[in-house]
Scaffold this motif. Structure first.
Motif, PDB file in Angstrom:
ATOM      1  N   HIS A 369       0.843  -1.181   0.000  1.00 27.66           N
ATOM      2  CA  HIS A 369       0.000   0.000   0.000  1.00 27.66           C
ATOM      3  C   HIS A 369       0.889   1.245   0.000  1.00 27.66           C
ATOM      4  CE1 HIS A 369      -2.821  -3.029   1.653  1.00 27.66           C
ATOM      5  NE2 HIS A 369      -3.739  -2.315   1.011  1.00 27.66           N
ATOM      6  N   ALA A 370       0.430   2.287  -0.691  1.00 26.01           N
ATOM      7  CA  ALA A 370       1.148   3.567  -0.715  1.00 26.01           C
ATOM      8  C   ALA A 370       0.148   4.671  -0.399  1.00 26.01           C
ATOM      9  CB  ALA A 370       1.789   3.810  -2.085  1.00 26.01           C
ATOM     10  N   ASP A 371       0.418   5.435   0.659  1.00 21.64           N
ATOM     11  CA  ASP A 371      -0.512   6.498   1.071  1.00 21.64           C
ATOM     12  C   ASP A 371       0.143   7.865   1.096  1.00 21.64           C
ATOM     13  OD1 ASP A 371       1.208   6.043   3.103  1.00 21.64           O
ATOM     14  OD2 ASP A 371      -0.314   5.674   4.655  1.00 21.64           O
ATOM     15  N   ASP A 372       1.278   8.010   0.411  1.00 24.24           N
ATOM     16  CA  ASP A 372       1.990   9.290   0.424  1.00 24.24           C
ATOM     17  C   ASP A 372       1.988   9.970  -0.946  1.00 24.24           C
ATOM     18  OD1 ASP A 372       3.523   7.372  -0.773  1.00 24.24           O
ATOM     19  OD2 ASP A 372       5.436   8.070   0.054  1.00 24.24           O
ATOM     20  N   ASP A 373       1.077   9.554  -1.828  1.00 23.40           N
ATOM     21  CA  ASP A 373       1.022  10.137  -3.176  1.00 23.40           C
ATOM     22  C   ASP A 373      -0.154  11.099  -3.256  1.00 23.40           C
ATOM     23  OD1 ASP A 373       0.954  10.720  -5.889  1.00 23.40           O
ATOM     24  OD2 ASP A 373       1.699   8.736  -6.439  1.00 23.40           O
ATOM     25  N   ALA A 380      -3.146   4.233  -2.391  1.00 25.47           N
ATOM     26  CA  ALA A 380      -2.873   3.666  -3.707  1.00 25.47           C
ATOM     27  C   ALA A 380      -2.206   2.306  -3.536  1.00 25.47           C
ATOM     28  CB  ALA A 380      -1.974   4.596  -4.516  1.00 25.47           C
ATOM     29  N   ALA A 381      -2.387   1.480  -4.564  1.00 23.70           N
ATOM     30  CA  ALA A 381      -1.682   0.201  -4.625  1.00 23.70           C
ATOM     31  C   ALA A 381      -0.384   0.420  -5.379  1.00 23.70           C
ATOM     32  CB  ALA A 381      -2.546  -0.841  -5.324  1.00 23.70           C
ATOM     33  N   GLU A 382       0.715  -0.103  -4.851  1.00 28.56           N
ATOM     34  CA  GLU A 382       2.027   0.134  -5.453  1.00 28.56           C
ATOM     35  C   GLU A 382       2.675  -1.186  -5.819  1.00 28.56           C
ATOM     36  OE1 GLU A 382       4.819   3.304  -4.059  1.00 28.56           O
ATOM     37  OE2 GLU A 382       6.018   1.555  -3.459  1.00 28.56           O
ATOM     38  N   VAL A 449       4.784   1.287 -10.179  1.00 31.97           N
ATOM     39  CA  VAL A 449       3.421   1.429 -10.695  1.00 31.97           C
ATOM     40  C   VAL A 449       2.511   1.741  -9.519  1.00 31.97           C
ATOM     41  CG1 VAL A 449       1.515   0.310 -11.897  1.00 31.97           C
ATOM     42  CG2 VAL A 449       3.874  -0.202 -12.554  1.00 31.97           C
ATOM     43  N   ARG A 450       1.699   2.771  -9.666  1.00 30.14           N
ATOM     44  CA  ARG A 450       0.716   3.096  -8.627  1.00 30.14           C
ATOM     45  C   ARG A 450      -0.665   3.176  -9.266  1.00 30.14           C
ATOM     46  NH1 ARG A 450       3.732   7.479  -4.576  1.00 30.14           N
ATOM     47  NH2 ARG A 450       5.215   5.947  -3.728  1.00 30.14           N
ATOM     48  N   LEU A 451      -1.615   2.449  -8.662  1.00 29.41           N
ATOM     49  CA  LEU A 451      -2.970   2.350  -9.169  1.00 29.41           C
ATOM     50  C   LEU A 451      -3.942   2.695  -8.042  1.00 29.41           C
ATOM     51  CD1 LEU A 451      -2.618  -1.052 -11.086  1.00 29.41           C
ATOM     52  CD2 LEU A 451      -2.641   1.223 -12.096  1.00 29.41           C
TER      53      LEU A 451
END
Length: 455
Positions: A369-373, A380-382, A449-451
């Motif tokens: 998981h990515a929450d700093d974008d 976001a899913a990374e 990749v971030r979705l």
């Protein structure tokens, strides 16, 4: 003859002329109405003054018939009616005539006025009649009258207004057309320049006027559009050139093998020929498949969205590939996105194949998981694919996403790539509302990749 009505200047001149003409007509009508109203009020006061003069004689009992002399400028039809309703005195023009009106002032007023038509007057016109009551052994009524005024009290004023309306309307319409013509000269220059710009001569630009108005902004936008068009055309030419080059290599190899087999059929084994030709055929098939995928992505072909677990998708793709490098996996569970499983699988496959061509020994794949974008309101899913190869220089990190682009190191270590894998991967990510970029890393190339994350 030019059809001026079809041009902007003609339509604007016509619209301006019509509006100004209507405004002039309204103004003239209001002015004539005001003049008529003022003149009518003055006439009513004059008629009232004639009645008051007659009432003076009635009040003092000096009534004679015909009525006593009235100043020349105040001669009006006048009648005196006694309390019994009989006409007892009148001016000479109304001798032996019935009462010109039958209304009387209402108490407490002693004066009233009205417009009376079809009465005792011989002219046939309507008259303003003023009734005044005088008490002399009863209520006596004095009627004085004057013909109503026409709407155009002063014909000269009306003529002047009509002439002024025509002249002013024509002048404004001509001025509007002249102003618009002068203002549109830069537009004509822009149009003329666009007519001369052909697909083979996109280096020319339209003139930009000095005044920073709407036409200035239009010229700037047109030039910016031409810049983008020139870039796209150059990209298309480069794409066609690179595609031709990539297709020429396997086709040439197949041709050489086939010509050799035709020249010396006794020395050619069919199995060896097929084994020699098959790699070139596979390369042609790969190029055609990638081009078809790019065409569909460019056309925005809709796809069916389903929930896809990224960790499970990556594991499935890795199991379907023969890996020549060590794979290190950090796959977090519960990272779910919404999209087309086939396309997302191709995205993962392209990134893994690219890493495999450039990695020295190890490929690290991470799903988290990515929450700093800031580009994604929610988490976001990374997906990160990291190799330990030579990496990509900072000034070439966008170049690798251009079609048929391969860096020098990739060309020297060609393992079947044609420079379409990364462009396809980025376009798949963007079609799913995500991004594909190259980030800094201590060693090798780090593709991220971030979705958008699905609940």
């Amino acid at each position: 003859m030019r059809l001026e009505r079809c041009t902007i200047r003609g339509r604007l001149a016509l619209f301006t002329g019509v509006v100004v003409g209507l405004l002039c007509i309204v103004f003239s009508t209001v002015l004539l109405f005001t003049i008529n109203r003022t003149a009518t009020d003055n006439l009513t006061k004059e008629v009232t003054a004639v009645g008051e003069l007659t009432a003076y004689y009635v009040d003092r009992g000096k009534l004679v018939d015909p009525l006593p002399p009235i100043p020349q400028n105040l001669i009006r039809p006048v009648q005196v009616v006694d309390p019994q309703g009989r006409v007892v005195a009148a001016t000479r023009d109304l001798q032996n005539q019935p009462a010109m009106a039958h209304f009387t002032p209402k108490s407490p007023h002693r004066v009233a006025s009205a417009v009376v038509c079809h009465s005792v007057f011989t002219s046939g016109r309507c008259h303003i009649v003023v009734a005044q009551q005088v008490f002399h052994n009863g209520d006596w009524t004095i009627y004085s009258a004057a013909p109503t005024l026409p709407f155009a009290v002063y014909p000269g004023v009306m003529t002047l207004l009509i002439a002024g309306t025509v002249i002013f309307t024509v002048a404004v319409a001509y001025g509007a057309r002249h102003t618009v013509t002068h203002s549109l000269k830069p537009v004509d220059a822009i149009r003329a320049q666009l007519d001369h710009i052909q697909s083979t001569d996109l280096g020319r630009r339209v003139p930009v006027p000095m005044a920073k108005d709407e036409i200035y902004r239009l010229a700037r936008s047109v030039n910016q559009t031409l810049d983008r068009l020139e870039d796209m055309l150059e990209q298309q030419r480069r794409f066609c050139s690179d595609a031709s080059h990539e297709l020429r290599s396997p086709i040439t190899a197949i041709r050489v093998q086939m010509e050799y087999a035709l020249l010396a059929p006794q020395d050619v084994d069919p199995t060896d020929l097929c084994n020699a030709v098959l790699p070139s055929v596979e390369r042609l098939q790969s190029i055609a498949s990638d081009l078809l995928t790019l065409t569909r992505l460019d056309a925005g072909v809709p796809y069916e969205r389903r929930l896809v677990d990224l960790a499970e998708l990556v594991a499935t793709e890795l199991n379907g590939h023969r890996m020549s490098r060590e794979i290190v996996q950090h796959l977090a569970t519960g990272v779910t996105v919404s999209g087309d499983r086939t396309r997302l699988g191709q995205l993962v496959s392209n990134l893994v194949q690219n890493a495999q061509r450039h990695a020295s020994s190890t490929i690290t794949i991470t799903v988290r998981h990515a929450d700093d974008d800031p580009r994604f309101p929610e988490k976001a899913a990374e997906l990160e694919v990291l190799d330990d190869g030579a990496g990509v220089a900072a000034d070439q990190r966008e170049t690798v996403f251009q079609r048929f682009t391969r860096l020098d190191t990739a060309r020297s270590r060609d393992a079947g790539g044609v420079g379409l894998g990364l462009p396809i991967a980025r376009q798949i990510a963007e079609s799913h509302g995500g991004t594909l970029t190259i980030h800094e890393s201590a060693q090798g190339a780090r593709f991220v990749v971030r979705l958008p994350l699905s609940p």
